[in-house]
Design an enzyme around this catalytic site. Structure first.
Site, short mmCIF file in Angstrom:
data_model
loop_
_atom_site.label_atom_id
_atom_site.label_comp_id
_atom_site.label_asym_id
_atom_site.label_seq_id
_atom_site.Cartn_x
_atom_site.Cartn_y
_atom_site.Cartn_z
NE ARG A 10 -15.25 -8.99 -1.09
CZ ARG A 10 -15.84 -7.80 -1.03
NH1 ARG A 10 -16.75 -7.48 -1.92
NH2 ARG A 10 -15.52 -6.92 -0.11
CB SER A 11 -15.58 -12.28 -10.25
OG SER A 11 -14.95 -11.18 -10.88
CG HIS A 52 -7.06 -4.98 -3.89
ND1 HIS A 52 -7.09 -5.69 -5.05
CD2 HIS A 52 -8.34 -4.85 -3.49
CE1 HIS A 52 -8.35 -5.99 -5.36
NE2 HIS A 52 -9.12 -5.49 -4.42
#
EC number: 2.7.1.156
Length: 191
Positions: A10-11, A52
């Protein structure tokens, strides 16, 4: 041409990868292909996949999405070589290939020859992408964690680290995302 992106969970890797793929496609006025490798096996993964999908929809681009957990190389014959391909993600693809059959109690991943075949198969995929396509490839950085105690995770991390090295060697650009900030490690600008 490969643009390789890695970073922690989750960067912001996928969002940045999508932006980079869109940028590449707009320069060439070509189609965008999204190779999604995740299997929906629990509620959390279902949420991630939905996120997404919404993110791609919000981009305003016409993504051609291919959902395939394994044997991603078989899709390439259906994609024009001038198009842009986004592969998300290598960590899931490695897991899917390495641990295939686990739900039936199979443990082929323990066999060194099988491990070599998985590495060779994925290296061939990445080599073909580098030679024939403009590809943005996403992976998670999971090899800098604390040492693991179980053999399966150790084998997985070793193979993933090896494949990351192969990808960076093939890549024109290598980018690590930290807290949503891209740090260029190869090509582009260096942080």
């Amino acid at each position: 041409m490969i643009c390789f992106m890695t970073g922690g969970v989750r960067s912001g890797k996928s969002r940045y990868a999508e932006q980079r793929a869109i940028e590449l496609a707009q320069k060439k006025d070509c189609r965008l292909h999204y190779l999604a490798t995740s299997a929906v096996y629990d509620g959390e993964m279902e949420q991630r996949v939905n996120f997404h999908q919404q993110q791609r929809q919000a981009s305003g681009q016409n993504w051609h999405v291919w959902e395939q957990e394994r044997n991603v190389d078989t899709l390439l014959a259906q994609i024009d070589k001038q198009d842009v391909v986004l592969l998300d993600c290598v960590t899931t693809l490695v897991s899917n290939e390495l641990f295939y059959g686990w739900e039936r109690g199979e443990e082929r991943w323990r066999d060194a020859d099988y491990q070599r075949k998985v590495v060779a198969k994925l290296t061939a995929l990445f080599t073909q992408l580098a030679a024939d396509y403009q590809a943005v490839i996403v992976s998670n950085e999971v090899t800098s964690d604390l040492p693991v105690a179980d053999e399966g995770t150790f084998v997985y991390q070793r193979i993933l680290g090896q494949l990351h090295c192969e990808l960076v060697a093939l890549a024109d650009e290598a980018i690590e995302l930290e807290c949503g900030v891209p740090c260029w490690k190869k090509g582009g600008r260096v942080c």
